[in-house]
Every structure is written in structure tokens, then in C-alpha cells.
Design an enzyme around this catalytic site. Structure first.
Site, PDB file in Angstrom:
ATOM      1  N   GLU A   1      -5.393   5.837   1.155  1.00 55.10           N
ATOM      2  CA  GLU A   1      -4.352   4.855   1.480  1.00 55.10           C
ATOM      3  C   GLU A   1      -4.437   3.609   0.592  1.00 55.10           C
ATOM      4  O   GLU A   1      -5.524   3.120   0.332  1.00 55.10           O
ATOM      5  CB  GLU A   1      -4.555   4.394   2.932  1.00 55.10           C
ATOM      6  CG  GLU A   1      -3.507   4.806   3.877  1.00 55.10           C
ATOM      7  CD  GLU A   1      -2.104   4.288   3.624  1.00 55.10           C
ATOM      8  OE1 GLU A   1      -1.170   4.908   4.165  1.00 55.10           O
ATOM      9  OE2 GLU A   1      -1.890   3.261   2.902  1.00 55.10           O
ATOM     10  N   ASP A   2      -3.274   3.101   0.194  1.00 54.96           N
ATOM     11  CA  ASP A   2      -3.282   1.883  -0.634  1.00 54.96           C
ATOM     12  C   ASP A   2      -2.872   0.630   0.137  1.00 54.96           C
ATOM     13  O   ASP A   2      -2.920  -0.464  -0.420  1.00 54.96           O
ATOM     14  CB  ASP A   2      -2.350   2.042  -1.841  1.00 54.96           C
ATOM     15  CG  ASP A   2      -0.891   1.980  -1.438  1.00 54.96           C
ATOM     16  OD1 ASP A   2      -0.512   2.684  -0.474  1.00 54.96           O
ATOM     17  OD2 ASP A   2      -0.136   1.225  -2.069  1.00 54.96           O
TER      18      ASP A   2
ATOM     19  N   LYS B   1       2.807   2.820  10.675  1.00 55.71           N
ATOM     20  CA  LYS B   1       1.433   2.382  10.469  1.00 55.71           C
ATOM     21  C   LYS B   1       1.379   0.887  10.769  1.00 55.71           C
ATOM     22  O   LYS B   1       2.344   0.206  10.455  1.00 55.71           O
ATOM     23  CB  LYS B   1       1.002   2.622   9.008  1.00 55.71           C
ATOM     24  CG  LYS B   1       1.091   4.093   8.570  1.00 55.71           C
ATOM     25  CD  LYS B   1       0.926   4.212   7.060  1.00 55.71           C
ATOM     26  CE  LYS B   1       1.134   5.645   6.602  1.00 55.71           C
ATOM     27  NZ  LYS B   1       1.038   5.812   5.139  1.00 55.71           N
TER      28      LYS B   1
ATOM     29  N   SER C   1       3.036   9.856   5.011  1.00 55.29           N
ATOM     30  CA  SER C   1       3.746   8.701   4.458  1.00 55.29           C
ATOM     31  C   SER C   1       4.793   8.168   5.423  1.00 55.29           C
ATOM     32  O   SER C   1       5.408   8.925   6.169  1.00 55.29           O
ATOM     33  CB  SER C   1       4.447   9.115   3.157  1.00 55.29           C
ATOM     34  OG  SER C   1       5.362   8.126   2.749  1.00 55.29           O
ATOM     35  N   ALA C   2       5.021   6.850   5.363  1.00 54.53           N
ATOM     36  CA  ALA C   2       6.063   6.223   6.184  1.00 54.53           C
ATOM     37  C   ALA C   2       7.454   6.509   5.635  1.00 54.53           C
ATOM     38  O   ALA C   2       8.452   6.340   6.322  1.00 54.53           O
ATOM     39  CB  ALA C   2       5.843   4.710   6.204  1.00 54.53           C
TER      40      ALA C   2
ATOM     41  N   ASP D   1      -1.537   9.303   1.429  1.00 56.23           N
ATOM     42  CA  ASP D   1      -0.321   8.500   1.481  1.00 56.23           C
ATOM     43  C   ASP D   1       0.424   8.783   0.166  1.00 56.23           C
ATOM     44  O   ASP D   1      -0.188   9.262  -0.798  1.00 56.23           O
ATOM     45  CB  ASP D   1      -0.719   7.018   1.591  1.00 56.23           C
ATOM     46  CG  ASP D   1       0.458   6.094   1.448  1.00 56.23           C
ATOM     47  OD1 ASP D   1       1.479   6.338   2.107  1.00 56.23           O
ATOM     48  OD2 ASP D   1       0.368   5.126   0.666  1.00 56.23           O
ATOM     49  N   LEU D   2       1.725   8.533   0.143  1.00 52.15           N
ATOM     50  CA  LEU D   2       2.508   8.858  -1.066  1.00 52.15           C
ATOM     51  C   LEU D   2       2.689   7.644  -1.986  1.00 52.15           C
ATOM     52  O   LEU D   2       2.147   7.606  -3.095  1.00 52.15           O
ATOM     53  CB  LEU D   2       3.876   9.409  -0.638  1.00 52.15           C
ATOM     54  CG  LEU D   2       4.860   9.753  -1.747  1.00 52.15           C
ATOM     55  CD1 LEU D   2       4.333  10.875  -2.634  1.00 52.15           C
ATOM     56  CD2 LEU D   2       6.217  10.168  -1.155  1.00 52.15           C
ATOM     57  N   ASP D   3       3.423   6.634  -1.475  1.00 56.66           N
ATOM     58  CA  ASP D   3       3.754   5.464  -2.296  1.00 56.66           C
ATOM     59  C   ASP D   3       2.492   4.651  -2.584  1.00 56.66           C
ATOM     60  O   ASP D   3       1.841   4.157  -1.669  1.00 56.66           O
ATOM     61  CB  ASP D   3       4.768   4.577  -1.548  1.00 56.66           C
ATOM     62  CG  ASP D   3       6.105   5.291  -1.332  1.00 56.66           C
ATOM     63  OD1 ASP D   3       6.620   5.882  -2.295  1.00 56.66           O
ATOM     64  OD2 ASP D   3       6.612   5.261  -0.194  1.00 56.66           O
TER      65      ASP D   3
ATOM     66  N   LYS E   1       4.157  -3.197   1.395  1.00 56.86           N
ATOM     67  CA  LYS E   1       3.477  -1.921   1.168  1.00 56.86           C
ATOM     68  C   LYS E   1       3.076  -1.263   2.486  1.00 56.86           C
ATOM     69  O   LYS E   1       2.427  -1.886   3.331  1.00 56.86           O
ATOM     70  CB  LYS E   1       2.235  -2.129   0.300  1.00 56.86           C
ATOM     71  CG  LYS E   1       2.597  -2.334  -1.143  1.00 56.86           C
ATOM     72  CD  LYS E   1       1.378  -2.278  -2.041  1.00 56.86           C
ATOM     73  CE  LYS E   1       1.833  -2.428  -3.486  1.00 56.86           C
ATOM     74  NZ  LYS E   1       0.716  -2.703  -4.376  1.00 56.86           N
TER      75      LYS E   1
ATOM     76  N   THR F   1       5.844   3.883  -6.583  1.00 58.07           N
ATOM     77  CA  THR F   1       7.262   3.638  -6.282  1.00 58.07           C
ATOM     78  C   THR F   1       7.512   2.179  -5.894  1.00 58.07           C
ATOM     79  O   THR F   1       8.663   1.793  -5.696  1.00 58.07           O
ATOM     80  CB  THR F   1       7.717   4.540  -5.118  1.00 58.07           C
ATOM     81  OG1 THR F   1       6.686   4.509  -4.150  1.00 58.07           O
ATOM     82  CG2 THR F   1       7.971   5.954  -5.574  1.00 58.07           C
TER      83      THR F   1
HETATM   84  C1  BG6 Z   1       6.076   3.257   2.423  1.00 57.15           C
HETATM   85  C2  BG6 Z   1       6.207   2.161   1.376  1.00 57.15           C
HETATM   86  O1  BG6 Z   1       5.360   4.333   1.898  1.00 57.15           O
HETATM   87  O2  BG6 Z   1       7.365   3.706   2.834  1.00 57.15           O
HETATM   88  C3  BG6 Z   1       7.074   1.034   1.925  1.00 57.15           C
HETATM   89  O3  BG6 Z   1       4.925   1.675   1.049  1.00 57.15           O
HETATM   90  C4  BG6 Z   1       8.426   1.575   2.384  1.00 57.15           C
HETATM   91  O4  BG6 Z   1       7.245   0.055   0.924  1.00 57.15           O
HETATM   92  C5  BG6 Z   1       8.190   2.691   3.404  1.00 57.15           C
HETATM   93  O5  BG6 Z   1       9.207   0.550   2.970  1.00 57.15           O
HETATM   94  C6  BG6 Z   1       9.500   3.334   3.883  1.00 57.15           C
HETATM   95  O6  BG6 Z   1      10.110   3.973   2.807  1.00 57.15           O
HETATM   96  P1  BG6 Z   1      11.592   4.539   2.781  1.00 57.15           P
HETATM   97  O7  BG6 Z   1      11.610   5.372   1.517  1.00 57.15           O
HETATM   98  O8  BG6 Z   1      11.769   5.381   4.004  1.00 57.15           O
HETATM   99  O9  BG6 Z   1      12.500   3.386   2.745  1.00 57.15           O
HETATM  100 MG    MG Z   2       1.305   3.390   0.241  1.00 52.93          MG
END
Ligand code: BG6
Ligand code: MG
Length: 225
Positions: free
Chosen positions: A169-170, A145, A114-115, A9-11, A45, A17
Site C-alpha cells: 500500500e502507498d 479505506k 483498490s478503492a 493496491d493499484l494506484d 491518495k 495514476t
Molecule cells: C484510489 C486513489 O486508489 O482510488 C484515489 O488513490 C482515488 O486517489 C480512489 O480517489 C477512487 O478512484 P476512482 O477511480 O474510483 O475515482
Molecule cells: Mg494507492
């Protein structure tokens, strides 16, 4: 070893972030007169942009039509992008590159799951675009997710069986997504929150290949090779 690919996962796993998301959401909630705390931010998150806005509006007891929600989500994203535009390679969380390089030396493929629809920009800003063999993100998948789609997509892009992938994953929703995909899941953060993860560490700086091999044995995977 059993694991053929690691999906990150990224964030919250590779970069922190959450603080930028919080600042951008705060600007919006301050405008809307909604009280939104850092504790509330924890609930966002791993949650998609629109689902995050829905949670925020619920906190503020507000209901809005889809067209207005779209405007607010775009505004928040504009403020978020302003912040991530200034990110640098120093923001890669400790231990990330060391662990990824160790995996690569042992022929384990590396993917991102990542989402976030801002994934390409973040990877570019922190200088790790070329580290990944595959990237699945909010631009390439539809379902959020805990649906496993993003991790299944990463495995498909790598052409590796889902059972031979391990996810880092966090967020609880992300742990659930990994388990729904039938993958090994290592939680990054707090054991009490990341229920169901096969193992939890506080950060990738606490992770190494040996720990992954020990986990595979504990799960009984070595008999399957
Ligand atoms: C996830 C974050 O990785 O991405 C969420 O944990 C965030 O907080 C989601 O809402 C969507 O991100 P973005 O950058 O498309 O708004
Ligand atoms: Mg995350």
C-alpha cells in the site's frame, strides 16, 4: 512460508495514476476557482472519489448539496477516464511484474485491493487483467479505506485466512486498512508518512521474496507454521 497471498493496491503501487487524478481534479478546481496544489493532491491518495471531492470543497471553503457534488464527481471522472484510456503497459511501475512472478512461482496467490471504480479499465489498458487470482475494488465494496473491507473481500475471494495475507500500500489510509484487517503490511513510499506499516520500501523494484520471508521471521510468524 507464512504468507499465502499478496494483495496489491493499484494506484501508486502498480501504476502511477496520481498525476491523472491531479490533472482531472485541477480541471474541476480551476473551473470552480479553488486553488488546489500537488501538495493538496497528496491528501487524496487512497481516498474514495466522493471523499476526495469533499476534501477539495473544504480546501475551497465551499459547501454544496449532494446532487451537485454527484455532478462534479462524475465530471471529474469523465476527464480522468479520458486520461487513463491512453495508458499503456509501459506505465506498470518498475519491479512489479518481476516480484509478482516470483511470488507466483512460490505458490503465493495474487490479489488486487483498490478503492478505484476504474480498476477494470486500468488493468485492461496496462494488460495485466489476467495476472490476478482475485480483484476487490471500488465496484465490489462499500466502505472506504481505512475500513478493512476491500482487503477482507480479497482474502475471501481467494479463500485464504486474513492473517496469511500481506498487503502492499502507498497510502496511509490503506496501511491502516491492512492493519485493521489483521494483515502484514508493506508500505510503498515514505517511512515518515506510512506510519504503522511493518516495513516500507520505495517501490516494488526494492521488493523480493527473501525480504518478505525475513519480515515474517521478524514478526514471529515462522513459529506459527
Ligand atoms: C484510489 C486513489 O486508489 O482510488 C484515489 O488513490 C482515488 O486517489 C480512489 O480517489 C477512487 O478512484 P476512482 O477511480 O474510483 O475515482
Ligand atoms: Mg494507492
Amino acid at each position: 512460508m507464512w504468507t499465502k497471498a499478496c494483495i496489491f493496491d493499484l494506484d501508486g503501487v502498480i501504476v502511477d495514476t496520481a498525476k491523472y487524478h491531479y490533472q482531472a481534479w485541477r480541471r474541476l478546481t480551476d473551473d470552480l476557482g479553488i486553488i488546489f496544489t500537488e501538495e493538496d493532491n497528496e491528501r487524496l491518495k487512497g481516498v474514495s472519489r466522493m471523499a476526495s471531492l469533499d476534501i477539495i470543497l473544504e480546501i475551497g471553503g465551499m459547501k454544496l448539496p449532494v446532487s451537485e457534488k454527484k455532478i462534479l464527481a462524475d465530471l471529474k471522472n469523465k476527464w480522468y477516464v479520458e486520461r487513463i484510456a491512453g495508458m499503456t503497459p509501459e506505465e506498470i511501475l518498475p519491479g512489479t511484474l518481476e516480484f509478482i512472478n516470483e511470488l507466483k512461482r512460490n505458490d503465493v496467490k495474487i490479489a488486487l485491493g483498490s478503492a478505484s471504480r476504474n480498476t477494470p479499465m486500468i488493468l485492461e489498458r496496462v494488460g495485466i487483467k489476467n495476472v490476478f487470482d482475485a480483484v476487490a475494488d471500488g465496484n465490489t465494496v462499500q466502505k472506504a479505506k481505512p475500513d478493512p473491507e476491500v482487503f477482507l473481500k480479497a482474502a475471501e475471494l481467494l479463500d485464504i485466512k486474513t492473517a496469511r495475507c500481506a498487503v502492499f500500500e502507498d497510502a496511509l489510509a490503506g496501511v491502516e486498512a491492512a492493519l485493521n484487517a489483521g494483515m502484514i503490511c508493506i508500505g510503498i513510499g515514505d517511512k515518515k508518512i506510512l506510519k504503522g506499516a511493518h516495513m516500507v520500501v520505495r517501490g516494488l523494484n526494492e521488493m523480493d521474496l527473501n525480504k518478505l520471508i525475513i519480515l515474517e521471521k521478524k514478526l514471529g510468524y515462522e513459529h506459527l507454521i
